[in-house]
Scaffold this active site. Structure first.
Site: not given
Length: 442
Positions: A62-64, A179, A305, A309
């Site tokens: 997740h590179l956001r 998922h 994964d 955050h």
């Protein structure tokens, strides 16, 4: 240094694609490997005691960006990736806006061209807005190079929608990754359902929620002859289901994370939200089953994964904290420490799970080896005997939520090369060296 000629001398070359595991000199000329053997040309870079392997490939990060830049950006996330030995990553579609059409995919590729430290292969959403109802623009995204579609974190609950997605993706021989969570079983869940959840007073996430979704998707994929990828395998029965499906020649691949083959739900007793993840940390028997799945090839890839955050979101009381852990900078070392040194995997098998097999599962050209004359110089050199302590503050990610902080691990990256350019040299990331956004490899 991209136009120079240099030689890594005396490295242990571990290349699962060719079956090579022996000492050799590796000559790099421009963006390609010139030779592997005894020859040496140009600048000599001593590599005795180091392992030279194909650059690592992460199927699940997740590179956001766009939309979550307070947690991570393409630049910071791929810098962390390079520091961990990666030359290719696959960022998931749950950005803001969602990567459910070609425009967002092209935006991510543009960001990668401008600042990425490794090749970026975006994953497109399966459904519009990750809502699970209407298929996203799969064809348009496939036209700009997307090979995998996933609503990661948002399971496709409808069997009808999932079947349509598998059938449509089959048009381009693309992959659907779902998922694995049956949400009618996990409403309000906080951790693995079992003795620990009872003891801690936290709502349990039953293993059947994962297993029933995987079983359904395997049945759908078998009927259509479509390609399915199972993410972050966490239970023993899921491993068994995938093992049986492969024996039945269903077109399925699977991944496991370092935290799911290392940590158990015992960690949750501290109520530290760094251990809150989806799917949750399971039992020791599940950890052992995931390790066995990696050892016998049932599970193809180790994927992180990587889920950053910011502290103000993650460092809250357990119930309010989001799920997710960092992984890019520690995956190689955790694999060496937990799987290679205890003898669960050979070093070559570990490299295959971290590089060769994930690249093959996504049809990536130029990544995962072979290390041979004429191939792109996408490489990692690491010291498997170097011991180090993980510290959150030294992370190259914008976030600090690593579950391995304070742990001593074996194996440290010394150099990472992307098409002959050093993205990491002597353990330190260099300025962005990427030029192509989504790597052409050849």
């Amino acid at each position: 240094m991209s136009d120079s000629v240099f030689t890594f001398t005396g490295a242990r070359v571990v290349d699962p694609a060719s079956g090579r595991d022996q000492a050799a000199n590796v000559v790099v000329d421009g963006d390609r490997i010139a030779s592997v053997g005894r020859a040496s040309r140009g600048l000599a870079i001593p590599a005795e005691g180091l392992v030279l392997a194909p650059g690592l490939v992460d199927l699940h990060v997740h590179l956001r960006e766009p939309g979550g830049e307070d947690a991570e950006t393409v630049e910071s996330g791929t810098t962390a990736a390079a520091a961990g030995g990666y030359t290719a990553v696959c960022p998931m579609a749950n950005t803001q806006p969602v990567a459910d059409h070609a425009g967002v995919i092209e935006q991510v590729l543009r960001l990668a061209r401008e600042a990425a430290m490794c090749d970026v292969f975006p994953v497109g959403a399966v459904t519009r807005g990750l809502a699970g109802e209407e298929l996203a623009e799969l064809g348009a995204m496939a036209a700009v190079g997307v090979r995998c579609f996933s609503d990661d974190g948002h399971p496709v609950q409808s069997a009808r929608v999932m079947r349509r997605a598998l059938a449509y993706a089959r048009t381009w021989d693309a992959i659907v990754c779902n998922h694995a969570e049956e949400r009618t079983l996990t409403g309000g869940a906080q951790m693995h359902e079992g003795a620990q959840s009872d003891l801690l007073g936290l709502t349990g996430w039953p293993r059947e929620a994962e297993e029933s979704m995987v079983a359904r998707d395997l049945i759908l994929a078998r009927g259509l002859g479509a390609r399915l990828h199972v993410p972050h395998v966490s239970t023993a029965e899921t491993v068994a289901l995938i093992r049986a499906a492969k024996a039945d020649r269903i077109r399925v691949t699977a991944e496991a994370t370092p935290h799911h083959f290392t940590l158990t739900d015992d960690e949750v007793s501290t109520y530290d939200p760094v251990y809150k993840v989806n799917p949750p940390l399971r039992l020791k028997t599940d950890v052992e089953a995931v390790r066995e799945g990696l050892a016998d090839g049932t599970i193809d890839a180790i994927a992180t994964d990587h889920a950053p955050h910011p502290p103000e979101e993650k460092e809250r009381e357990w119930a309010a904290a989001p799920c997710g852990m960092l992984g890019l900078e520690t995956a190689l070392a955790v694999t060496i420490t937990e799987l290679v040194r205890p003898g669960v995997l050979t070093l070559s098998e570990a490299v295959a799970a971290l590089s060769t097999k994930p690249a093959r599962s996504r049809d990536m050209v130029g990544h995962g080896g072979p290390i041979a004359a004429g191939t792109p110089a996408n490489l990692v050199l690491f010291d498997p005997e170097q011991r180090w302590t993980v510290t959150a503050r030294s992370s190259h990610s914008r976030s600090r939520n690593t579950p391995f902080a304070g742990r001593q691990l074996w194996g440290r990256v010394r150099h990472t090369l992307l098409r002959g350019r050093f993205t990491v040299r002597d353990g330190e990331p260099l300025r962005p060296a990427h030029e192509d956004g989504m790597g052409d490899g050849a």
